[in-house]
Design a protein around this motif. Structure first.
Motif, short mmCIF file in Angstrom:
data_model
loop_
_atom_site.label_atom_id
_atom_site.label_comp_id
_atom_site.label_asym_id
_atom_site.label_seq_id
_atom_site.Cartn_x
_atom_site.Cartn_y
_atom_site.Cartn_z
N ASP A 1 10.58 4.61 6.56
CA ASP A 1 11.12 5.91 6.17
C ASP A 1 10.17 6.67 5.26
OD1 ASP A 1 13.43 5.30 7.57
OD2 ASP A 1 14.41 4.41 5.81
N ARG A 2 9.24 5.96 4.64
CA ARG A 2 8.30 6.60 3.71
C ARG A 2 6.91 6.76 4.30
NH1 ARG A 2 7.38 3.55 -0.71
NH2 ARG A 2 8.42 1.67 0.02
N GLY A 3 6.81 6.71 5.62
CA GLY A 3 5.56 7.07 6.27
C GLY A 3 4.82 5.98 7.01
N LEU A 4 5.25 4.72 6.89
CA LEU A 4 4.59 3.65 7.62
C LEU A 4 4.83 3.81 9.12
CD1 LEU A 4 3.12 0.88 7.84
CD2 LEU A 4 5.37 -0.19 7.56
N GLU A 5 3.75 3.74 9.91
CA GLU A 5 3.89 3.75 11.37
C GLU A 5 3.73 2.33 11.89
OE1 GLU A 5 1.81 5.43 15.49
OE2 GLU A 5 1.03 6.08 13.54
N VAL A 6 4.67 1.88 12.70
CA VAL A 6 4.62 0.56 13.31
C VAL A 6 4.48 0.72 14.81
CG1 VAL A 6 5.79 -1.66 13.62
CG2 VAL A 6 6.10 -0.38 11.49
N ARG A 7 3.43 0.14 15.38
CA ARG A 7 3.24 0.17 16.84
C ARG A 7 3.34 -1.25 17.38
NH1 ARG A 7 -2.02 4.04 18.04
NH2 ARG A 7 -1.47 5.73 16.58
N ALA A 8 4.42 -1.53 18.08
CA ALA A 8 4.59 -2.83 18.73
C ALA A 8 3.91 -2.82 20.09
CB ALA A 8 6.07 -3.15 18.87
N ASP A 9 3.81 -3.99 20.71
CA ASP A 9 3.17 -4.14 22.02
C ASP A 9 1.79 -3.50 22.03
OD1 ASP A 9 5.23 -5.52 23.62
OD2 ASP A 9 6.41 -3.72 23.23
N THR A 10 1.06 -3.66 20.94
CA THR A 10 -0.26 -3.03 20.78
C THR A 10 -1.25 -4.10 20.34
OG1 THR A 10 0.74 -0.91 20.19
CG2 THR A 10 -1.57 -1.25 19.59
N LEU A 11 -2.20 -4.41 21.20
CA LEU A 11 -3.17 -5.46 20.94
C LEU A 11 -4.46 -4.86 20.37
CD1 LEU A 11 -4.16 -8.43 21.27
CD2 LEU A 11 -4.93 -7.78 23.57
N ALA A 12 -4.90 -5.37 19.25
CA ALA A 12 -6.19 -4.98 18.70
C ALA A 12 -7.28 -5.72 19.46
CB ALA A 12 -6.26 -5.30 17.21
N ARG A 13 -8.11 -4.98 20.18
CA ARG A 13 -9.17 -5.58 20.99
C ARG A 13 -10.40 -5.90 20.16
NH1 ARG A 13 -8.38 -8.26 25.50
NH2 ARG A 13 -6.81 -7.28 26.81
N ARG A 14 -10.80 -4.97 19.30
CA ARG A 14 -11.94 -5.24 18.44
C ARG A 14 -11.98 -4.22 17.30
NH1 ARG A 14 -14.36 -2.55 22.80
NH2 ARG A 14 -15.73 -0.80 22.21
N ILE A 15 -12.62 -4.63 16.23
CA ILE A 15 -12.88 -3.74 15.10
C ILE A 15 -14.23 -3.09 15.34
CG2 ILE A 15 -13.17 -3.63 12.59
CD1 ILE A 15 -11.62 -6.34 12.50
N ILE B 1 0.83 -1.21 0.00
CA ILE B 1 0.00 0.00 0.00
C ILE B 1 0.86 1.25 0.00
CG2 ILE B 1 -1.69 1.31 1.34
CD1 ILE B 1 -2.78 -1.47 2.28
N ILE B 2 1.94 1.26 0.78
CA ILE B 2 2.85 2.41 0.79
C ILE B 2 3.48 2.60 -0.59
CG2 ILE B 2 5.11 3.16 1.66
CD1 ILE B 2 2.99 3.75 3.66
N ASP B 3 3.83 1.49 -1.25
CA ASP B 3 4.42 1.57 -2.59
C ASP B 3 3.43 2.15 -3.61
OD1 ASP B 3 6.84 0.55 -1.80
OD2 ASP B 3 6.54 -1.44 -2.68
N GLU B 4 2.20 1.67 -3.57
CA GLU B 4 1.26 1.96 -4.65
C GLU B 4 0.31 3.12 -4.35
OE1 GLU B 4 -0.45 -1.24 -6.69
OE2 GLU B 4 1.38 -2.42 -6.72
N ALA B 5 0.21 3.51 -3.11
CA ALA B 5 -0.58 4.70 -2.74
C ALA B 5 0.26 5.51 -1.76
CB ALA B 5 -1.91 4.29 -2.12
N PRO B 6 1.30 6.22 -2.26
CA PRO B 6 2.31 6.84 -1.39
C PRO B 6 1.76 7.83 -0.37
CG PRO B 6 3.06 6.79 -3.66
CD PRO B 6 1.63 6.39 -3.69
N ASP B 7 0.59 8.42 -0.63
CA ASP B 7 0.03 9.38 0.31
C ASP B 7 -0.78 8.71 1.42
OD1 ASP B 7 1.14 11.50 -0.97
OD2 ASP B 7 -0.67 12.06 -2.09
N ALA B 8 -0.96 7.41 1.35
CA ALA B 8 -1.80 6.72 2.34
C ALA B 8 -1.14 6.72 3.71
CB ALA B 8 -2.06 5.28 1.89
N ARG B 9 -1.96 6.89 4.72
CA ARG B 9 -1.50 6.78 6.11
C ARG B 9 -1.77 5.35 6.57
NH1 ARG B 9 -5.41 10.98 8.46
NH2 ARG B 9 -6.62 9.96 6.82
N VAL B 10 -0.72 4.60 6.77
CA VAL B 10 -0.84 3.17 7.11
C VAL B 10 -0.29 2.95 8.51
CG1 VAL B 10 -0.27 0.81 6.45
CG2 VAL B 10 -0.59 2.55 4.68
N LEU B 11 -1.07 2.31 9.36
CA LEU B 11 -0.67 1.96 10.71
C LEU B 11 -0.60 0.45 10.82
CD1 LEU B 11 -0.16 2.49 13.75
CD2 LEU B 11 -2.66 2.58 14.04
#
Length: 574
Positions: free
Chosen positions: A236-250, A38-48
């Motif tokens: 380096d191109r905008g991807l944010e990575v959050r470790a130790d982070t549990l997804a509880r629900r959508i 997604i970062i490659d093909e939609a460079p303006d996307a905010r990806v977490l």
């Protein structure tokens, strides 16, 4: 067993703490593939990209075999073990060979870097099931075999040219090659001897050959591809990575995901992040677990659980010159962990000495997938005297296809929770009469191959490993052609009944396969990620054209890949 699945929406918070265009849950190979593509093909996307476990390596997602220091490697493995933050005891080869079924099960649920998924008390249908918790997931520990499926293994729900294009990209992303060890004399000897037993009548593409492996051969050994290789420079191109982070629900509004509730596992703080797209790539157990916890419960959720029943045998290669072959691998580690090949890891040394030989699945003629590799005999707990009298020790591992059964499943408790406070998984798993026939046939074939190489180690018989041993768990969020109750997602990995929730990982694979699933799972993730990127670019273009001032300077320049993906054939049955 659980009650009939139901759908339910959770209350949406009045205000979100932050927002993203795409939230990817799970930082294993497929989650990282979604984020990178997604970062490659939609460079303006905010990806977490969120991961329940820690970022235990530098860079995040590094394969642990690339860590030079054995003590550092052990510390990283322990960090990935979730509820078991300690080193596991090791049994020698003789102790494993003598072990009864219960002891063998217990041994195989203590593999470094992994933690057991089996029920906490009482017998389990899936006793050797395991997972890994950390940035990189199982991709920080995997063997790296990347064969393409063939025949009945192949998914026919996706147009052939679309799937083949995704396989090409997956191989590039993972640095897959089958020409890494063409000059290894031991590998040539192994392939030649096995070919005499199994190649008669095969098409050239299905004959004994080098295994396509996700690694790079270096002057000092091998450098394995972990999810850090997939991510590349995405951070380096905008991807944010959050470790130790549990997804509880959508969080859902009708059939649309609007965000995700996240828990910081270090502080316990809960936040809610809005999202235009949600991708669940947690693994074949925790992906359906999160859907279940979120009230997203298609009838097939967790069903059709299958793996690769595994049969193995050690053989001794007779008339072989182990020292001469090992010297082909050239050298020792130069101390730059993570940048060059590392020879301090025994499995890396064994691969460097001979590569990996692949006996492909060939339908009913040879209904197995086999990987054959040299093993360092000092890792087997044998005495020095025994090692001194042995020729090269060769590991023969057979993965078998399994008949698909919707009653084989993982399901989730409405009342009990696991160690992370999520609905506790439970397993129902049985092998069919047909599966048993294939296992019996595999044992006889293994003995024939061992004898073609020399002899079985210590006159042993082939061993059937406990259920869950393959670590290749499939089908729990399987794709299908229509929303008929027999699948969880469509051929683009979008969950039925939702507009913007996709699933990823081995659980999406709908076919009965014998070969390693990672390459296929990454290819399917590429297809799903490209679909999201196309949607994001389309919405962005619409917003820019409709707004009198556009967004900043308008759309980022279109890349060649963006132009190609915009005109790519849609996902459709071939």
């Amino acid at each position: 067993m659980p009650s009939e699945p139901q759908t339910a929406d959770h209350a949406v918070p009045e205000a979100f703490d932050s927002s993203a265009d795409v939230i990817v849950i799970g930082a294993g190979p497929t989650g990282c593939t979604y984020a990178r593509t997604i970062i490659d093909e939609a460079p303006d996307a905010r990806v977490l990209l969120v991961e329940a476990g820690p970022a235990a390596t530098v860079p995040p997602g590094l394969h642990v075999a690339n860590i030079e220091s054995s003590s550092h490697r052990t510390a990283v493995q322990i960090a990935f073990q979730g509820p078991f933050p300690h080193a596991y005891p090791k049994l020698s080869h003789d102790e494993v060979a003598r072990a009864d079924h219960e002891t063998l099960n217990a041994t195989l649920t203590k593999r470094p870097g992994l933690w057991s998924l089996a029920e906490p008390s009482g017998p389990s249908d899936f006793p050797a099931a395991q997972a890994s918790s950390g940035v990189g997931g199982m991709g920080s520990h995997w063997f790296g075999a990347c064969p393409r499926p063939a025949g009945s293994e192949r998914i026919d729900l996706i147009a052939r040219e679309v799937l083949d294009d995704a396989y090409d990209e997956a191989e590039r992303m993972l640095r897959v090659g089958n020409d890494r060890f063409t000059d290894r004399r031991m590998a040539e000897r192994i392939r030649s001897r096995i070919s005499r037993v199994v190649d008669d009548g095969r098409e050239p593409s299905r004959r004994v050959q080098q295994m396509p492996m996700a690694l790079v051969a270096t002057p000092t050994g091998v450098h394995r591809s972990g999810p850090d290789v997939i991510l590349g420079d995405a951070v380096d191109r905008g991807l944010e990575v959050r470790a130790d982070t549990l997804a509880r629900r959508i969080l859902m509004e009708g059939g649309r995901a609007v965000g995700v509730v996240l828990e910081d596992r270090l502080t316990g703080r809960m936040t809610s992040v809005s999202a235009r797209h949600v991708v669940v790539a947690a693994n074949s157990v925790h992906t359906p677990q999160l859907l279940f916890a979120s009230g997203i419960r298609p009838a097939a959720l967790g069903r059709h659980l299958n793996e690769h029943p595994q049969v193995s045998l050690m053989a001794v290669l007779e008339d072989g010159d182990a020292l001469g072959d090992v010297s082909d691998a050239a050298g020792t580690a130069d101390g730059e962990s993570g940048t060059t090949g590392v020879m301090s890891d025994p499995s890396a040394m064994a691969i460097a000495s001979s590569g990996v030989t692949w006996i492909p699945f060939d339908g009913d003629r040879f209904p197995f997938h086999s990987q054959v590799s040299h093993v360092d005999p000092t890792t087997l707990g044998l005495s020095d005297a025994e090692v001194a009298t042995l020729g090269p020790v060769i590991s023969l591992a057979f993965f078998l296809p399994q008949e698909l059964d919707p009653e084989n499943r993982v399901w989730f408790s409405e009342t009990e929770t696991d160690w992370r406070g999520m609905p506790a998984p439970r397993f129902r798993y049985r092998l069919s009469v047909g599966d048993r026939r294939v296992i019996a046939r595999a044992k006889e074939t293994l003995k024939d191959i061992a004898n073609s190489l020399g002899r079985p180690l210590k006159a042993e018989e082939p061993r059937e490993l406990p259920a869950g041993s393959s670590l290749h768990y499939q089908g729990t969020v399987r794709m299908g052609a229509t929303d008929d109750g027999a699948s969880v997602c469509d051929p683009g990995s979008r969950v039925w009944g939702t507009e913007n929730v996709r699933v990823a990982g081995n659980g999406v694979i709908p076919t009965s396969t014998a070969c390693n699933p990672t390459l296929t799972s990454v290819a399917l993730a590429i297809i799903g990620a490209r679909a999201i990127a196309d949607e994001l670019r389309h919405k962005e273009k619409t917003c820019v054209s409709e707004h009198p001032f556009g967004r900043g300077n308008g759309m980022a320049p279109t890349t060649e890949r963006s132009r190609a993906s915009a005109t790519r054939a849609s996902v459709q049955p071939s």
